[in-house]
Design a protein around this motif. Structure first.
Motif, PDB file in Angstrom:
ATOM      1  N   LYS A  68       4.341 -34.841 -25.145  1.00  0.00           N
ATOM      2  CA  LYS A  68       3.273 -35.022 -24.957  1.00  0.00           C
ATOM      3  C   LYS A  68       3.448 -34.694 -23.661  1.00  0.00           C
ATOM      4  N   LEU A  69       4.067 -35.377 -23.097  1.00  0.00           N
ATOM      5  CA  LEU A  69       3.937 -35.425 -21.421  1.00  0.00           C
ATOM      6  C   LEU A  69       3.813 -34.552 -20.620  1.00  0.00           C
ATOM      7  N   ASP A  70       5.373 -33.678 -21.231  1.00  0.00           N
ATOM      8  CA  ASP A  70       4.421 -32.051 -20.341  1.00  0.00           C
ATOM      9  C   ASP A  70       3.343 -31.484 -20.433  1.00  0.00           C
ATOM     10  N   GLN A  71       3.174 -31.427 -21.899  1.00  0.00           N
ATOM     11  CA  GLN A  71       1.865 -30.206 -22.310  1.00  0.00           C
ATOM     12  C   GLN A  71       0.681 -30.769 -20.846  1.00  0.00           C
ATOM     13  N   ILE A  72       0.326 -32.995 -21.054  1.00  0.00           N
ATOM     14  CA  ILE A  72      -0.765 -33.249 -20.193  1.00  0.00           C
ATOM     15  C   ILE A  72      -0.023 -33.015 -19.218  1.00  0.00           C
ATOM     16  N   ALA A  73       1.012 -32.689 -18.245  1.00  0.00           N
ATOM     17  CA  ALA A  73       1.148 -32.448 -16.789  1.00  0.00           C
ATOM     18  C   ALA A  73       0.497 -31.191 -16.539  1.00  0.00           C
ATOM     19  N   ASN A  74       0.966 -29.748 -17.638  1.00  0.00           N
ATOM     20  CA  ASN A  74       0.518 -28.511 -17.448  1.00  0.00           C
ATOM     21  C   ASN A  74      -0.885 -28.314 -17.633  1.00  0.00           C
ATOM     22  N   GLU A  75      -1.483 -29.216 -18.351  1.00  0.00           N
ATOM     23  CA  GLU A  75      -2.924 -28.553 -18.103  1.00  0.00           C
ATOM     24  C   GLU A  75      -3.344 -29.766 -16.808  1.00  0.00           C
ATOM     25  N   THR A  76      -2.645 -30.163 -16.808  1.00  0.00           N
ATOM     26  CA  THR A  76      -3.388 -30.921 -15.122  1.00  0.00           C
ATOM     27  C   THR A  76      -3.299 -30.410 -14.101  1.00  0.00           C
ATOM     28  N   PHE A  77      -1.876 -29.639 -13.808  1.00  0.00           N
ATOM     29  CA  PHE A  77      -2.041 -28.443 -12.441  1.00  0.00           C
ATOM     30  C   PHE A  77      -2.887 -27.442 -13.133  1.00  0.00           C
ATOM     31  N   ILE A  78      -3.290 -27.107 -14.382  1.00  0.00           N
ATOM     32  CA  ILE A  78      -3.905 -25.735 -14.546  1.00  0.00           C
ATOM     33  C   ILE A  78      -5.210 -26.342 -14.176  1.00  0.00           C
ATOM     34  N   GLU A  79      -5.965 -27.024 -14.789  1.00  0.00           N
ATOM     35  CA  GLU A  79      -7.108 -27.561 -14.751  1.00  0.00           C
ATOM     36  C   GLU A  79      -7.829 -27.669 -12.750  1.00  0.00           C
ATOM     37  N   VAL A  80      -7.202 -28.388 -12.643  1.00  0.00           N
ATOM     38  CA  VAL A  80      -7.087 -28.731 -10.952  1.00  0.00           C
ATOM     39  C   VAL A  80      -6.988 -27.465  -9.983  1.00  0.00           C
ATOM     40  N   LEU A  81      -5.943 -26.961 -11.164  1.00  0.00           N
ATOM     41  CA  LEU A  81      -5.824 -25.629  -9.476  1.00  0.00           C
ATOM     42  C   LEU A  81      -6.199 -25.007  -9.825  1.00  0.00           C
ATOM     43  N   GLN A  82      -7.566 -24.446 -10.853  1.00  0.00           N
ATOM     44  CA  GLN A  82      -8.050 -23.400 -11.319  1.00  0.00           C
ATOM     45  C   GLN A  82      -9.438 -23.143 -10.814  1.00  0.00           C
ATOM     46  N   ARG A  83      -9.718 -24.501 -10.273  1.00  0.00           N
ATOM     47  CA  ARG A  83     -11.207 -24.611 -10.507  1.00  0.00           C
ATOM     48  C   ARG A  83     -11.264 -24.794  -8.874  1.00  0.00           C
ATOM     49  N   ASP A  84     -11.121 -24.339  -8.015  1.00  0.00           N
ATOM     50  CA  ASP A  84     -10.891 -24.601  -6.643  1.00  0.00           C
ATOM     51  C   ASP A  84     -10.863 -23.436  -5.787  1.00  0.00           C
ATOM     52  N   GLY A  85     -10.555 -22.133  -7.008  1.00  0.00           N
ATOM     53  CA  GLY A  85     -10.810 -20.743  -6.377  1.00  0.00           C
ATOM     54  C   GLY A  85      -9.256 -20.957  -5.017  1.00  0.00           C
ATOM     55  N   VAL A  86      -8.930 -21.981  -4.966  1.00  0.00           N
ATOM     56  CA  VAL A  86      -7.740 -22.234  -4.011  1.00  0.00           C
ATOM     57  C   VAL A  86      -6.201 -21.076  -4.126  1.00  0.00           C
ATOM     58  N   ALA A  87      -6.592 -21.221  -4.950  1.00  0.00           N
ATOM     59  CA  ALA A  87      -4.948 -19.902  -5.880  1.00  0.00           C
ATOM     60  C   ALA A  87      -5.223 -19.476  -7.134  1.00  0.00           C
ATOM     61  N   GLY A  88      -4.942 -17.163  -6.953  1.00  0.00           N
ATOM     62  CA  GLY A  88      -4.805 -16.629  -7.941  1.00  0.00           C
ATOM     63  C   GLY A  88      -4.089 -16.788  -8.978  1.00  0.00           C
ATOM     64  N   ALA A  89      -3.362 -17.090  -9.008  1.00  0.00           N
ATOM     65  CA  ALA A  89      -2.771 -16.938 -10.033  1.00  0.00           C
ATOM     66  C   ALA A  89      -1.465 -18.506 -10.509  1.00  0.00           C
ATOM     67  N   LEU A  90      -1.349 -18.920 -11.263  1.00  0.00           N
ATOM     68  CA  LEU A  90      -0.838 -20.029 -12.048  1.00  0.00           C
ATOM     69  C   LEU A  90      -0.134 -19.464 -12.610  1.00  0.00           C
ATOM     70  N   ALA A  91       2.014 -19.965 -12.592  1.00  0.00           N
ATOM     71  CA  ALA A  91       2.485 -19.606 -13.365  1.00  0.00           C
ATOM     72  C   ALA A  91       3.546 -20.737 -13.567  1.00  0.00           C
ATOM     73  N   SER A  92       3.413 -21.711 -15.016  1.00  0.00           N
ATOM     74  CA  SER A  92       4.703 -22.183 -15.333  1.00  0.00           C
ATOM     75  C   SER A  92       5.484 -22.674 -16.085  1.00  0.00           C
ATOM     76  N   GLU A  93       6.391 -23.534 -16.450  1.00  0.00           N
ATOM     77  CA  GLU A  93       8.087 -22.957 -17.963  1.00  0.00           C
ATOM     78  C   GLU A  93       7.556 -23.775 -18.609  1.00  0.00           C
ATOM     79  N   GLU A  94       5.851 -23.815 -19.030  1.00  0.00           N
ATOM     80  CA  GLU A  94       5.314 -24.382 -20.113  1.00  0.00           C
ATOM     81  C   GLU A  94       4.744 -23.149 -20.771  1.00  0.00           C
ATOM     82  N   MET A  95       4.571 -22.414 -19.604  1.00  0.00           N
ATOM     83  CA  MET A  95       3.933 -21.079 -20.344  1.00  0.00           C
ATOM     84  C   MET A  95       4.330 -19.795 -20.518  1.00  0.00           C
ATOM     85  N   GLU A  96       4.461 -19.026 -21.277  1.00  0.00           N
ATOM     86  CA  GLU A  96       5.126 -17.708 -21.477  1.00  0.00           C
ATOM     87  C   GLU A  96       4.164 -16.610 -20.190  1.00  0.00           C
TER      88      GLU A  96
END
Ligand code: AFP
Length: 337
Positions: A68-96
């Motif tokens: 569950k904490l893997d998923q929560i951590a992954n969602e937290t990275f995605i949510e925070v980093l995709q909102r500020d227009g600072v990153a154009g691509a996000l790749a994670s150990e948890e996502m294909e």
């Protein structure tokens, strides 16, 4: 230690990392990543009270059962980093597949590759955990980003670092000008500079490896680990074995006291277990910037040309002299002890 050590933002203002022209500052991206760490530190501190322990029942792209904490951590990275227009691509150990972020105007040229929660086998037993991140750039920001744009050699990293969730939470990173460690003061809600210009000793007295895999290793690797256990006062042996199940925690220990971490290749699985783009590359950049060394036993990690997003590589990392010793055994150049 000053009464009021620099915060991360103050440090980055004073030592601005090279940012891509016209592309929002790397400082903003590192600050956003900092917020991810604060959020995860809060959740981890009371995870057992928030029904955040255990598994989700899903299996990730690595074939591992998702905590569950893997998923929560992954969602937290995605949510925070995709909102500020600072990153154009996000790749994670948890996502294909990577997530591409389109923001108004031209795409943000920074790309972040991350292991949202390192050491997942420690989540339910209150043992150390980490997160690892690597920041690279999209060379021609006018072109839309694609999967292959993430397959860059480790030498292309603009910045890399990790969070260590231990007795205290730390953010350790490099922007290519040395390694700096900041400790989170939860009362102030700020990371404050606690470890300036970290330098790893050229040799240590500690080794970290899962010896349960010993029988699966090639001869050279077996002989190297055996050599660490031989009694040789002059050579400072035997080394002490310290393996936490969390790469971040083990490498952090080496950064401060020296030594070596190995997740070697196996006879039937020469590529080993760890992932190149969001485990080996960022940790290698941090350790090399601190004066250490990181290789597969044969090749420098940062020189490896990636072929796949979730590619695995053997990882031998730590004090320069210790890693060189391991390489000479693995390459069959060492005289067996
Ligand atoms: P997870 O994050 O999937 O638990 O893997 C942790 C890790 O990548 C690294 O942090 C550990 O050093 C290593 O794998 C542990 O692997 P073993 O359980 O095979 O020793």
């Amino acid at each position: 230690m000053s009464q009021h050590p620099l915060t991360v933002e103050q440090f980055l203002m004073a030592h601005p990392p090279a940012s891509l022209a016209g592309a929002g500052s790397l400082t903003a991206l590192l600050s956003a990543i900092g917020l991810v760490g604060k959020t995860l530190a809060r959740d981890l501190r009371i995870a057992g009270l928030l029904n955040m322990l255990g598994t989700t029942g899903d299996t990730n792209v690595q074939g591992e059962s998702v905590k569950k904490l893997d998923q929560i951590a992954n969602e937290t990275f995605i949510e925070v980093l995709q909102r500020d227009g600072v990153a154009g691509a996000l790749a994670s150990e948890e996502m294909e597949k990577p997530v591409f972020v389109t923001s108004p105007g031209r795409p943000a040229p920074y790309m972040v590759l991350f292991d949202p929660l390192d050491g997942s086998s420690n989540t339910d037993v209150n043992m150390p955990l980490g997160s690892i991140f690597s920041i690279i750039a999209h060379q021609n920001p006018d072109e839309p980003l694609g999967d292959d744009d993430l397959l860059k050699k480790g030498t292309h990293q603009l910045a890399a670092g990790y969070f260590l969730f231990g007795p205290s939470t730390m953010l350790v990173f490099t922007t290519g000008k040395g390694v700096y460690g900041f400790t989170l003061d939860p009362n102030v809600g700020e990371y404050q500079l606690s470890h300036s210009g970290m330098k790893i000793p050229s040799r240590g007295k500690v080794y970290a490896v899962n010896e349960g895999n010993y029988q699966k290793w090639p001869e050279g690797t077996k002989r190297y680990v055996d050599s660490l256990k031989t009694v040789d006062k002059a050579a400072g042996r035997p080394y002490s074995s310290r393996y936490s199940g969390c790469l971040v925690a083990d490498v952090h220990r080496l950064l401060l006291g020296g030594g070596i971490y190995l997740y070697p290749g196996e006879v039937s699985k020469p590529e080993g277990k760890l992932r190149l783009l969001y485990e080996a590359n960022p940790m290698a950049m941090v350790v090399e910037q601190a004066g250490g060394r990181a290789s597969t036993g044969m090749t420098r990690i940062l020189d490896i040309e990636p072929k796949k997003l979730h590619q695995r590589v053997p990882l031998i990392i730590g004090s320069a002299n210790d890693v060189q010793d391991a390489e000479s055994y693995i390459q069959g150049k060492a005289v067996f002890a």
